[in-house]
Design an enzyme around this catalytic site. Structure first.
Site, mmCIF file in Angstrom:
data_model
loop_
_atom_site.group_PDB
_atom_site.id
_atom_site.type_symbol
_atom_site.label_atom_id
_atom_site.label_comp_id
_atom_site.label_asym_id
_atom_site.label_seq_id
_atom_site.Cartn_x
_atom_site.Cartn_y
_atom_site.Cartn_z
ATOM 1 N N GLY A 319 0.828 -1.208 0.000
ATOM 2 C CA GLY A 319 0.000 0.000 0.000
ATOM 3 C C GLY A 319 0.859 1.253 0.000
ATOM 4 O O GLY A 319 1.956 1.288 -0.561
ATOM 5 N N SER A 320 0.371 2.283 0.683
ATOM 6 C CA SER A 320 1.027 3.598 0.614
ATOM 7 C C SER A 320 2.386 3.658 1.308
ATOM 8 O O SER A 320 3.109 4.643 1.157
ATOM 9 C CB SER A 320 0.112 4.668 1.190
ATOM 10 O OG SER A 320 -1.032 4.818 0.383
ATOM 11 N N THR A 321 2.757 2.616 2.080
ATOM 12 C CA THR A 321 4.113 2.610 2.650
ATOM 13 C C THR A 321 5.160 2.504 1.546
ATOM 14 O O THR A 321 6.347 2.738 1.789
ATOM 15 C CB THR A 321 4.302 1.435 3.637
ATOM 16 O OG1 THR A 321 3.978 0.201 2.980
ATOM 17 C CG2 THR A 321 3.429 1.609 4.869
ATOM 18 N N ASP A 732 -5.620 6.226 4.793
ATOM 19 C CA ASP A 732 -4.377 5.450 4.679
ATOM 20 C C ASP A 732 -3.942 4.972 6.043
ATOM 21 O O ASP A 732 -2.882 4.568 6.271
ATOM 22 C CB ASP A 732 -3.273 6.272 4.026
ATOM 23 C CG ASP A 732 -2.947 5.768 2.622
ATOM 24 O OD1 ASP A 732 -2.000 6.274 2.033
ATOM 25 O OD2 ASP A 732 -3.644 4.877 2.128
#
Length: 732
Positions: A319-321, A732
């Protein structure tokens, strides 16, 4: 005469020839036995004339980085027998011997009797018995004058901390062979060399009365020192357990703490886990009546559940990491700066629309703000500027196409595009539709933190001999440089802003400079939802670096399938990571540097004074001096009235401005009140709501209240402290 003599001579020549050939054959055969196979037959003769019993070496100790023992070997005994020796002792009652041993060893009599009567020189009866039991067998042998029963030294593996760092340490089998974790990976150093007891025997295997017994000393294994810090490991595991309970996490979780300067893993936790002293015990939820722990089915279940090191063997969508990786590539290539104006308007790629998570979008913002807000279109446009080849060259450079090489077993390979298309690249730019391992991600964050070098993560620090001398040291292994120091510094500054004002602000800890990135990936667990496009399983994560001005920690926490309304990394994982970093840096002695705003909002703990027996006037004065507020219970509110009781009691630690209940009468029972519902209230609103009814509040986090540890409507004593969890509502 001539005829017969010639015949006789021919016969003699034939006999002589045959005799000569036989003699030559025997000489050749003897030479072959003595020269070519001499050593083999010599060994067989030695084995026939001697009997030997193996003495297990002491397996090396596994220590944490501060030399705290994590795995040790204790002294036990092995009980064995020589059926041949026992058979020669005609006066012995084998049935009674089996019965006596069965009672001492708590074994089945018939199984022991079967071993005692076999046609062999040596039979193992029982391994790893306690020293006390071995002593009983020795005394029993002496009292009954029995030969052929042996009590030999042995060792047993013991793990003093139970399940702490279970997936790092690993475990051994009954023969002290490493089966998992460091126990397996460092087997050649830990194992040692077995010793022997050699006895001279006759052809039937009975020890000679005048024979000598030879003892060959075992060589103990070497000790292994890990990079793990026992205290930090404890922090990580306890924090993870609480996060799992608080968020009803259904599919386990993992936490990794790494020093980015050298790749040393300070803590690695994977849940669920197991007790190292009993690794084959039935996991929770399993029918214990049918469980053996040794059947193929049971072992397979253990490998899929409690033995599974999710940090190393599981893959997931980051994901957004992953967005800091895309950011690093764009900054390094000079395609963007922190202050470049960008837009997060909808992008159409291959028939797909990629939108910002915010319904009305953030529209025009700087790239820095795009990272703060975690806007997907910002990263898609950046990837498109790079192009497929350049984008994936950075994905490869950051190590996502290869295993990290961490010194733990079973590391999985990533599941990533081999021939990527534009839509593959676009979704990958914000961490979707490919899978990596948690250990790969923290390795990449290490490169961002340390100035740009990709370093192999490792859990083994050094190997020591029995005298404590270092015989092997594991130095940091720099794989390659992936970004410049300047890019690293710029990105660290941006990631700090994510925590200070962006989607990661629930990880903020006053006094410490923390940078990080939230992540939430979506998965369809229920196949019936595939056609709807809806998701019913989420993986929430948060990756952090601290302190951002001199990074010494990289922390990653991943919660797999939190089953509650809040499932985003920014809401449920960021505060977990913030608390963990706070504990670690405090333990390491890193001083907090508060901003003026922090100092203004900082609340200290104060001790409640003993005001019992004082007048109200005196009591109130003492409370004010300690920065505590008060509420009077009782009809007599005259300032000369005496305080008969107080809640909380004296010496209790409370936050400044907390409430102390003063009683001007001797209460049979303390006053009670119903707990108000403060959900969705601000810290100030919740504090006032509690104080108005005579309750105290312990604030956990910032933002608005999402839960409280004492449910609304519950009747509690006035002055009780209610812990309320506050969170900034973020995506998020």
């Amino acid at each position: 005469m001539t005829g017969p003599n010639i015949k006789l001579k021919k016969r003699l020549l034939w006999v002589l020839a045959i005799f000569t050939l036989c003699t030559v054959g025997l000489v050749v055969r003897i030479a072959w036995i003595q020269i070519a196979n001499g050593q083999e037959y010599q060994q067989k003769a030695f084995e026939q004339q001697t009997s030997n019993r193996t003495i297990s070496p002491k397996r090396g100790t596994i220590y944490d980085r501060n030399m705290e023992p994590l795995a040790v070997s204790g002294s036990v005994e092995t009980i064995s027998c020589s059926p041949q020796v026992i058979k020669k002792q005609t006066k012995l009652d084998v049935d009674k011997i089996a019965s006596d041993l069965a009672e001492i060893l708590e074994m089945d009599k018939e199984k022991i009797k079967e071993k005692l009567t076999k046609s062999s020189r040596y039979e193992l009866i029982k391994k790893k018995v306690d020293k006390e039991v071995g002593l009983k067998v020795r005394q029993w042998k002496k009292d009954n004058e029995i030969d052929g029963i042996y009590v030999d030294e042995d060792t047993k593996r013991f793990y003093p901390n139970g399940n702490l760092a279970a997936h790092v340490i690993g475990f051994t089998n009954i023969d002290n062979d490493g089966l998992d974790g460091v126990e397996k990976m460092m087997e050649k150093y830990l194992k040692g060399v077995p010793g022997k007891i050699l006895s001279e025997v006759d052809a039937s295997g009975v020890e000679l009365s005048m024979g000598q017994e030879q003892y060959i000393q075992p060589q103990d294994g070497n000790d292994v020192v890990l990079t793990i810090d026992e205290t930090i490991q404890y922090f990580a595991e306890k924090t993870l357990e609480k996060a799992i309970a608080d968020n009803n996490v259904l599919n386990g979780a993992t936490a990794i703490v790494m020093d980015p300067r050298n790749g040393e893993i300070l803590a690695l936790a994977s849940k669920p886990d197991f007790d190292l002293n009993n690794p084959r015990a039935a996991p929770p939820g399993v029918d214990k009546t049918t469980w053996t722990g040794t059947s193929a089915k049971d072992v397979q279940y253990l490998q899929k559940t409690v033995w599974r090191n999710k940090a190393v063997v599981d893959t997931y969508e980051p994901g957004s990491t992953f967005k800091p990786i895309t950011s690093a590539a764009g900054l390094e290539e000079g395609l963007i700066t922190a202050d470049t104006q960008v837009t997060d308007a909808t992008i159409k790629v291959g028939g797909w629309s990629i939108n910002c998570w915010k319904p009305n979008a953030h529209l025009h913002e700087t790239f820095r703000e795009g990272v703060y807000n975690s806007c997907n279109p910002v990263f898609v446009r950046l990837a498109q500027k790079m192009g497929i080849d350049k984008f994936y060259s950075y994905v490869k450079a950051f190590g996502f196409y290869k295993k990290t090489g961490i010194d733990l077993p079973g590391e999985a390979s990533s599941i990533i595009h081999s021939n990527p298309t534009e839509i593959n690249m676009c979704t990958a730019s914000f961490g979707q539709r490919f899978q990596i391992t948690p250990i790969q991600l923290i390795q990449a964050y290490g490169a961002i933190a340390n100035g740009g070098e990709l370093i192999t993560p490792h859990v083994v620090k050094e190997v020591l001999d029995s005298s404590g001398n270092v015989i092997k040291r594991y130095e940091p292994n720099v794989v390659r440089r992936v970004i410049s120091k300047q890019t690293s510094e710029t990105l660290l500054d941006i990631l700090r802003g994510v925590v200070d004002v962006g989607t990661g602000k629930n990880a903020r800890v006053p006094g410490y400079k923390i940078g990080g990135k939230t992540g939430t990936s979506e998965t369809i667990k229920n196949e019936s939802l595939i056609a709807t496009g809806k998701y019913d399983r989420y993986i929430a994560s948060f990756a952090a670096i601290a302190p951002t001005d001199n990074p010494t920690l990289c922390v990653l926490v991943v919660l797999d399938y939190p089953d509650q309304f809040y499932h985003g990394g920014g809401m449920i994982v960021a505060p977990v990571v913030g608390k963990l970093i706070d504990e670690i840096l405090t333990y390491q002695g890193v001083e907090k540097e508060y901003t003026e705003e922090d100092k203004k909002n900082l609340k200290k703990e104060v001790q409640v004074p003993d005001v019992k027996g004082k007048t109200l006037e005196e009591a109130i004065k003492m409370l004010k001096q300690n920065k505590l507020e008060y509420k009077i219970e009782g009809s007599n509110k005259d300032m000369k009235a005496v305080v008969e009781a107080q809640t909380p009691k004296s010496s209790a630690l409370m936050i400044e401005n907390s409430l102390v209940i003063l009683y001007t009468y001797k209460p049979e029972n303390e006053a009670t009140v119903k707990v108000p519902d403060v959900k969705d209230k601000t810290v100030y609103e919740a504090t006032q709501a509690f104080k108005s009814v005579g309750l105290n509040i312990r604030v956990n986090g910032t933002g608005t209240a999402v839960s409280q540890d004492k449910e609304a409507g519950k009747v509690v004593t006035k002055g009780t402290v209610v812990e309320v969890m506050f969170r900034n509502v973020v995506s998020d």
